[in-house]
Design an enzyme around this catalytic site. Structure first.
Site, PDB file in Angstrom:
ATOM      1  N   GLU A   1      -9.349  -3.870   3.896  1.00  0.00           N
ATOM      2  CA  GLU A   1      -8.252  -4.770   3.495  1.00  0.00           C
ATOM      3  C   GLU A   1      -8.726  -6.204   3.277  1.00  0.00           C
ATOM      4  OE1 GLU A   1      -5.183  -4.172   6.390  1.00  0.00           O
ATOM      5  OE2 GLU A   1      -4.962  -2.056   5.898  1.00  0.00           O
TER       6      GLU A   1
ATOM      7  N   ASN B   1     -12.229  -0.181   1.871  1.00  0.00           N
ATOM      8  CA  ASN B   1     -10.953   0.530   1.984  1.00  0.00           C
ATOM      9  C   ASN B   1      -9.815  -0.476   1.846  1.00  0.00           C
ATOM     10  OD1 ASN B   1      -9.549   3.045   2.733  1.00  0.00           O
ATOM     11  ND2 ASN B   1      -8.987   1.971   4.622  1.00  0.00           N
TER      12      ASN B   1
ATOM     13  N   GLU C   1      -5.635   7.288   3.761  1.00  0.00           N
ATOM     14  CA  GLU C   1      -4.593   7.071   4.767  1.00  0.00           C
ATOM     15  C   GLU C   1      -3.229   7.509   4.242  1.00  0.00           C
ATOM     16  OE1 GLU C   1      -4.646   3.164   6.554  1.00  0.00           O
ATOM     17  OE2 GLU C   1      -6.821   2.958   6.319  1.00  0.00           O
TER      18      GLU C   1
ATOM     19  N   HIS D   1      -0.589   4.448   1.362  1.00  0.00           N
ATOM     20  CA  HIS D   1       0.650   4.392   2.132  1.00  0.00           C
ATOM     21  C   HIS D   1       1.785   4.216   1.112  1.00  0.00           C
ATOM     22  CE1 HIS D   1      -1.306   4.305   5.989  1.00  0.00           C
ATOM     23  NE2 HIS D   1      -2.037   3.268   5.643  1.00  0.00           N
TER      24      HIS D   1
ATOM     25  N   ASP E   1       0.313   8.693   3.481  1.00  0.00           N
ATOM     26  CA  ASP E   1       1.626   9.083   3.982  1.00  0.00           C
ATOM     27  C   ASP E   1       2.658   8.680   2.944  1.00  0.00           C
ATOM     28  OD1 ASP E   1       1.932   6.282   4.484  1.00  0.00           O
ATOM     29  OD2 ASP E   1       1.431   6.529   6.601  1.00  0.00           O
TER      30      ASP E   1
END
Length: 492
Positions: free
Chosen positions: A163, A204, A268, A240, A270
């Site tokens: 990030e 990432n 990651e 996400h 979801d």
């Protein structure tokens, strides 16, 4: 972490899609009998991973059995972050990270290390330490060298930098960016490579799944790093996502990064929705998961997909996005949701999966018997087991008409057992409705749980855990006795 959800209007899901995804539970075999996601992904040459909670891994056999049985890759949710491994200066705590690595090695899984350099979860002794830029640089280098070095040869890939960008494509303000300048990213990658030359090294980030200002800034950075000869092997796309908002250019974006000569991975995943969930939203979520898997499979250098959290009970989403949740493949009772079936189908497997809680599909028929799809290669021997066995049976959760049970079997002998099956009799009409990490059959009160294809042998002294959801009526007593290949076991 994820960006703030945008407003969207969801297109109504066709009844045909609902019929295909939300099958009545009474028509389905136990979940444990379906082809595991890890088998499907491995056959495709890809990873299907999950972010793992240390507390759940050590505290719930049902949880750990799903992690081991369904996924061929694991990522530590928090156990490898700097504040977890060095909460105070020089006080190194590797216990949780070591447990995950050992668990993965025991279950034939690879480990994605997460994360070495991030703006968040930096120990307070660093953020409040008043260190000079030179000292911060040394501390960061030492941390990367220590952690990546400790797990050299044991961690397949590292999210080295996490990030680093704002949504507008500028560099994010952080203790590293503000004190060390733009070069901290290249330095971190270089230090990680020195500590473990074999590990795949990633940058990432979130909100980079589509082509936008942030992903283009990341693209330009990766291109520059490659031109400079900085060791970077991959880019992680956190994904996400908000329900109905999978970027239409996801595949094209993954491909443009791959064309730079790096691997890409969904790291990651979801898909959050407004809660409480309903059947229509769960079907739409399943379609979103399918789109992501399909996009990855369409890009040769997409190594796989990791979902962020096993089940809704542990999802980070409700604590950050008020009114949102239900983002994972499993619900709070560890029941597979339609998204599980969509992932399986996207990898080429069956679309059958248990109905989600609250879907209105009704309870299973009392005559439904889970049927194995991958039985042991030969019937287990009924000869007495030298040294014997123990079985621990625990009701992990119970509600009106239903329950979740964890079962752990241990070979107390000096010889390996395999193939194997555990048997018991229910005493009050209970029924297995969904199982995991074993192949379940039930005839009347008699239940057998046989080894799955990936766990055919039980070594001397070894334990194996599996679990199931069941139904009950007036009472739910623990079975009086258990057998392993016909030998009566001691109950623990």
């Amino acid at each position: 972490m994820a960006s703030t959800p945008r407003r969207s209007s969801l297109v109504a899901i066709l009844a045909a899609l609902l019929a295909a995804v939300l099958l009545p539970l009474s028509t389905l075999s136990a979940h444990g009998a379906d082809t595991p996601l890890r088998t499907l992904a491995s056959a495709d040459g890809r990873q299907i991973g999950v972010a793992v909670s240390d507390n759940r891994l050590t505290g719930s056999t049902a949880y750990s059995s799903l992690v081991s049985g369904q996924f061929n890759s694991v990522t530590a949710e928090n156990a490898m972050k700097w504040d977890a491994v060095e909460p105070s200066q020089g006080n190194l705590n590797w216990a949780a990270a070591d447990r995950l690595v050992a668990f993965a090695r025991a279950n034939g899984q690879v480990v994605r290390g997460h994360t070495l350099a991030w703006h968040s979860q930096v120990p307070g002794w660093i953020t409040n330490g008043g260190f000079s830029a030179d000292r911060l640089r040394t501390l960061l280098q030492q941390h990367i060298a220590t952690e990546a070095g400790r797990y050299a040869g044991k961690v397949y890939a590292w999210d080295v930098v996490n990030e680093a960008f704002n949504d507008n494509g500028t560099r994010r303000s952080s203790i590293w960016q503000d004190n060390l300048g733009d070069g901290w990213i290249a330095d971190s990658l270089t230090w990680a490579h020195q500590a473990d030359p074999a590990a795949r090294l990633y940058i990432n980030d979130y909100s980079v799944e589509g082509v936008n200002a942030k992903s283009t800034a990341l693209y330009d950075l990766v291109k520059s790093l490659k031109q400079q000869g900085v060791p970077i092997d991959g880019v992680g796309f956190q994904a996400h996502l908000v329900l109905g908002q999978v970027p239409s250019d996801l595949k094209a974006n993954l491909q443009r990064f791959a064309d730079l000569g790096v691997d890409v991975a969904i790291t990651e995943l979801d898909v959050r929705m407004q809660t409480p969930s309903n059947a229509t939203a769960l079907a739409a979520q399943a379609e979103d998961y399918r789109k992501v898997i399909t996009a990855c499979r369409a890009v040769a250098r997409c190594v796989g997909v990791t979902v962020w959290g096993l089940d809704d009970a542990d999802s980070w989403v409700p604590g950050v996005f008020s009114g949102y949740g239900a983002a994972t493949l499993y619900d709070e009772n560890l029941q597979a949701k339609p998204a599980w079936a969509a992932v399986a189908a996207a990898f080429g497997g069956s679309t059958a999966s248990p109905s989600p809680s609250g879907s209105g599909s009704g309870s299973p028929s009392s005559s439904a018997s889970p049927s194995p799809s991958a039985p042991p290669s030969s019937p287990p021997s009924s000869s007495p087991l030298p040294g014997g066995c123990t079985v621990a049976y625990r009701i992990a959760n119970q509600w009106t008409g239903g329950f979740t049970a964890d079962v752990t079997v241990t070979n107390k002998g000096t010889s390996a057992i395999g193939p194997w099956q555990v048997g018991w009799q229910f005493g009050a009409g209970q029924q297995v409705t969904q199982g995991w990490s074993a192949v379940f059959t039930q005839s009347g009160a008699a239940v057998t749980a046989a080894n799955p294809s990936w766990a055919t042998g039980l070594a001397p002294g070894a334990s194996y855990g599996f679990g199931f959801n069941g139904s009950w009526g007036t009472s739910n007593p623990v079975p009086a006795s258990f057998t392993l290949n016909g030998t009566v076991c001691t109950t623990a």
